[in-house]
Design a protein around this motif. Sequence first.
Motif, PDB file in Angstrom:
ATOM      1  N   LEU A  85      -9.448   0.105  -2.370  1.00 13.07           N
ATOM      2  CA  LEU A  85      -8.263  -0.956  -2.045  1.00 13.07           C
ATOM      3  C   LEU A  85      -7.078  -0.126  -1.535  1.00 13.07           C
ATOM      4  N   ALA A  86      -6.827   1.007  -2.571  1.00 14.28           N
ATOM      5  CA  ALA A  86      -5.694   1.296  -2.336  1.00 14.28           C
ATOM      6  C   ALA A  86      -5.438   1.703  -0.948  1.00 14.28           C
ATOM      7  N   ALA A  87      -7.508   2.927  -0.783  1.00 14.40           N
ATOM      8  CA  ALA A  87      -7.146   3.570   1.221  1.00 14.40           C
ATOM      9  C   ALA A  87      -6.904   2.663   1.713  1.00 14.40           C
ATOM     10  N   ALA A  88      -7.820   0.919   1.578  1.00 16.72           N
ATOM     11  CA  ALA A  88      -7.375   0.226   2.539  1.00 16.72           C
ATOM     12  C   ALA A  88      -6.290  -0.425   2.657  1.00 16.72           C
ATOM     13  N   ARG A  89      -5.603  -0.563   1.561  1.00 20.24           N
ATOM     14  CA  ARG A  89      -4.200  -0.844   1.313  1.00 20.24           C
ATOM     15  C   ARG A  89      -3.630  -0.172   2.776  1.00 20.24           C
ATOM     16  N   ALA A  90      -3.387   1.055   2.725  1.00 17.73           N
ATOM     17  CA  ALA A  90      -2.629   1.892   3.191  1.00 17.73           C
ATOM     18  C   ALA A  90      -3.372   2.086   4.578  1.00 17.73           C
ATOM     19  N   ARG A  91      -4.066   1.510   5.114  1.00 17.07           N
ATOM     20  CA  ARG A  91      -4.317   1.580   6.467  1.00 17.07           C
ATOM     21  C   ARG A  91      -4.152   0.987   7.255  1.00 17.07           C
ATOM     22  N   TRP A  92      -4.876  -0.960   6.057  1.00 11.60           N
ATOM     23  CA  TRP A  92      -5.065  -1.837   7.703  1.00 11.60           C
ATOM     24  C   TRP A  92      -3.583  -2.943   7.127  1.00 11.60           C
ATOM     25  N   ARG A  93      -2.747  -3.936   8.338  1.00 12.43           N
ATOM     26  CA  ARG A  93      -1.773  -4.475   7.721  1.00 12.43           C
ATOM     27  C   ARG A  93      -2.576  -5.587   6.675  1.00 12.43           C
ATOM     28  N   PHE A  94      -3.788  -6.297   7.060  1.00 15.33           N
ATOM     29  CA  PHE A  94      -4.377  -7.104   6.666  1.00 15.33           C
ATOM     30  C   PHE A  94      -4.459  -6.660   4.705  1.00 15.33           C
ATOM     31  N   MET A  95      -5.163  -5.776   5.278  1.00 20.20           N
ATOM     32  CA  MET A  95      -5.682  -5.575   3.501  1.00 20.20           C
ATOM     33  C   MET A  95      -4.430  -6.033   2.661  1.00 20.20           C
ATOM     34  N   ARG A  96      -2.935  -5.236   3.047  1.00 19.28           N
ATOM     35  CA  ARG A  96      -1.864  -5.030   2.804  1.00 19.28           C
ATOM     36  C   ARG A  96      -0.944  -7.128   2.240  1.00 19.28           C
ATOM     37  N   ARG A  97      -1.547  -7.428   3.704  1.00 14.57           N
ATOM     38  CA  ARG A  97      -1.068  -8.792   3.421  1.00 14.57           C
ATOM     39  C   ARG A  97      -1.958  -9.720   2.068  1.00 14.57           C
ATOM     40  N   LEU A  98      -2.750  -9.142   1.808  1.00 14.35           N
ATOM     41  CA  LEU A  98      -4.004  -9.582   0.540  1.00 14.35           C
ATOM     42  C   LEU A  98      -4.089  -9.417  -0.261  1.00 14.35           C
TER      43      LEU A  98
END
Length: 187
Positions: A85-98
């Motif tokens: 989740l931390a890697a996805a958050r760092a890579r994709w805007r939609f994950m940061r938004r989520l």
Amino acid sequence: MDMSYFWTGWSPIWHTLLMGTVGYLSLVILLRGTGPRTMAKMTPLDFVIGVTLGSAFGRVLTAVKVSLAQALVALVLLVLVQWVLAAARARWRFMRRLLDSPPVLLYYDGELQRPALRKHRLTEVDVHTAARQSGHGSLADLQAVVLHQDGSLGVIARSAMGDGSSLLPFIERHGDDSLEPDRPGQG
């Protein structure tokens, strides 16, 4: 010695994988939905990993029917899900938004942002308290008060505002998330 101390079969392993993944993701999303003030000084991911790892370790220590393999799978699963989740958050805007709560402007250029205060269950008193705690006796000395991702209130003095580049691109404006700067690798 009873071998069930080390291995009780695949069924508990699959149960732990399923329940751990679903429970972890559900808790992160639920905590994200409650807003940043719920976990002051911790992001939802920080809070969830701390609680779940502590809980899993406590269960391992006290449960009679939990094998060593199941305990290790549970702990590794929690850390792995956190890492993914931390890697996805760092890579994709939609994950940061989520997963993230963006900074929220509560006071700016002499005006309280009352809709933002209401939305985040804060009051004018909270803004004044943040000003006092940062060593300011008046809001007139301030350019901005910001609700950070970790639930803390940040104060920016007029004299420290500069060009505002660390603040202005991330301010919620009429629900427009497009103000976040683009970063490579976003989806």
